[in-house]
Scaffold this active site. Structure first.
Site, short mmCIF file in Angstrom:
data_model
loop_
_atom_site.label_atom_id
_atom_site.label_comp_id
_atom_site.label_asym_id
_atom_site.label_seq_id
_atom_site.Cartn_x
_atom_site.Cartn_y
_atom_site.Cartn_z
CG ASN A 83 -15.19 2.52 -1.08
OD1 ASN A 83 -14.07 2.81 -1.49
ND2 ASN A 83 -16.22 3.32 -1.23
NE ARG A 134 -7.71 1.85 -12.80
CZ ARG A 134 -6.99 2.11 -11.71
NH1 ARG A 134 -7.25 3.18 -10.99
NH2 ARG A 134 -6.01 1.28 -11.35
CG ASP A 156 -3.86 0.55 0.05
OD1 ASP A 156 -4.91 1.20 0.16
OD2 ASP A 156 -2.74 1.08 -0.11
CG ASP A 177 -6.69 3.82 -0.89
OD1 ASP A 177 -5.67 4.49 -0.69
OD2 ASP A 177 -6.67 2.62 -1.22
CG HIS A 178 -5.66 8.96 0.67
ND1 HIS A 178 -5.94 8.38 -0.52
CD2 HIS A 178 -4.54 9.72 0.47
CE1 HIS A 178 -5.05 8.75 -1.43
NE2 HIS A 178 -4.18 9.55 -0.85
CG ASP A 206 -8.24 0.16 -3.00
OD1 ASP A 206 -7.38 0.44 -3.87
OD2 ASP A 206 -8.23 0.66 -1.87
CG ASP A 223 -3.70 3.95 2.64
OD1 ASP A 223 -3.86 2.73 2.79
OD2 ASP A 223 -3.62 4.50 1.52
#
Length: 427
Positions: free
Chosen positions: A48, A109, A101, A122-123, A104, A126
């Site tokens: 993040n 993972r 972006d 993330d969204h 990340d 965005d």
């Protein structure tokens, strides 16, 4: 308000991200670069934090616009373009945003921090980048304060809404052969680079005149000689129509496979065009012709306020998706825009002057009030949702930490997956 009711928190543990990316550029050009780039990051860097750092590049781009051309944001009349080299920094900043972006999730993972919080974060970034990107791109295209810039905002937000709506109903994020996060961003990067060499005036030139196709009678008699920036807007409209068809096709297949109603999801698309109509009504002020929002310094704050409202809307859609809650049809953030639209159209609706926006100065003040309210509300939304998710899942937001069975905070790097579970982490 409770964004995640207590009974819906359990859905967070059942959520698993699914995605499909059919972009040739992404799969064969950018993805190998991203796989290499993520290895440069230490595993103690939270995914993040990478997402937030990427957004910072776009904020810096916007700050340079504010610094070099403050009249565009604060004064009426013509604006002065920043030095050409600034557009190269915008290109670099946007490309870095795209790169950060993209990695990340790979970093999540690597560190065992993948989950619903990352998708929301993330969204959310965005969604903020979407509006700022529109303002910067339209500025570089020399569209300025115009209905074309507003139309660009509509098309861009519509694509984002479609993608989120599609993910809610199909259970996976679908990126086609041409998508906004990949090809769309790269196209804007190229626009910034070209503008850096030529200046924004290039985009006002007629496309047939520039290409000298106006001398070809067969073409000149059939193809309108439009400005290059207008051609970009028309291209965006065609892309939006294509994405609408593609998104619904994917939803139709998913709903039919699960034996659910295939028409009902279409009803959940209606809130977005309804919100656009509200914004149009607010911009189109009968009592302030030639002095309304679109011709004033309030235009950019207006777009930013709308962008924050939209970010709140799609944020709730994502939360509904990751927690298996009903689709959010109504969002109270739009109340302020509705008030602005009704007040601006008082002469048309009730044959009386507006109560609030009866002068350009009062209109600008009200737009700034809506911007502040939208910012505070969205900031509150982010803090509450992040707090709920981190508390329930026992994870940190901006550091790589997890709580063990005894409630003790430990580095997630030391608690991450077994080696056999790491296969294909970067895919």
């Amino acid at each position: 308000m409770a964004y995640i009711p207590s009974h819906a928190l359990a859905g967070l543990r059942n959520y698993k991200y699914k995605g499909v990316d059919k972009s040739l550029i992404s799969n064969y050009v950018l993805n190998p670069f991203w796989n290499w780039f993520v290895t440069l990051w230490p595993e103690w860097v939270a995914p993040n934090m990478i997402t937030l750092s990427g957004l910072a590049f776009v904020l810096i781009n916007f700050a340079t616009l504010s610094f070099y051309d403050p009249t565009y944001l604060t004064a009426r009349g013509g604006a002065t373009s920043p030095p050409n080299w600034v557009y190269f920094t915008w290109a670099a900043g946007l490309f870095l945003y795209q790169t950060f972006d993209a990695i990340d999730g790979k970093q999540a993972r690597r560190t065992g921090m993948a989950g619903p919080l990352g998708e929301m974060f993330d969204h959310g970034c965005d969604a903020l980048n979407t509006t700022l990107g529109v303002i910067l791109a339209c500025y570089a295209l020399n569209l300025g304060r115009s209905w074309w810039t507003f139309a660009s905002q509509v098309a861009t937000l519509a694509n984002f809404y479609l993608t989120t709506w599609e993910e809610y109903h199909t259970g996976q994020l679908y990126l086609g052969i041409f998508s906004g996060p990949v090809e769309g961003i790269l196209m804007i990067v190229i626009i910034f680079i070209i503008t850096g060499f030529t200046g924004p005036a290039l985009w006002d030139q007629k496309i047939l005149s520039l290409t000298r196709l106006e001398n070809v009678e067969w073409i000149a008699s059939r193809v309108p000689n439009l400005a290059i920036n207008v051609c970009f807007m028309l291209f965006a409209g065609v892309g939006l129509a294509f994405n609408i068809i593609t998104s619904y096709t994917n939803v139709f297949k998913a709903r039919r496979t699960s034996q659910k109603y295939v028409v009902k999801p279409l009803l959940y698309l209606l809130p977005f065009p309804a919100s656009v109509l509200v914004q149009v009504a607010w911009l189109n002020q009968p009592s302030l012709r030639n002095s309304d929002i679109i011709n004033s310094p309030a235009f950019v704050p207006f777009l930013c306020a709308w962008g924050l409202q939209f970010a709140h809307v799609v944020g709730r859609m994502i939360i509904a998706h990751v927690t298996s809650q009903p689709f959010p049809v109504w969002d109270p953030m739009y109340i302020w825009s509705i008030i602005g639209a009704i007040d601006a159209n008082m002469p048309f609706l009730f044959d009386r002057p507006p109560l609030i926006q009866h002068s350009p100065e009062r209109t600008e003040r009200f737009v700034y009030v809506v911007l502040v309210v939208a910012f505070v509300t969205y900031a509150r939304f982010v803090m509450l949702v992040v707090s709920d998710i981190t508390d329930y899942l026992g994870i940190a937001c901006l550091t790589v930490r997890k709580r063990d069975a005894n409630g003790v905070w430990k580095s997630a790097v030391g608690m991450r997956m077994r080696p056999t579970e790491k296969r294909g982490l970067l895919d």
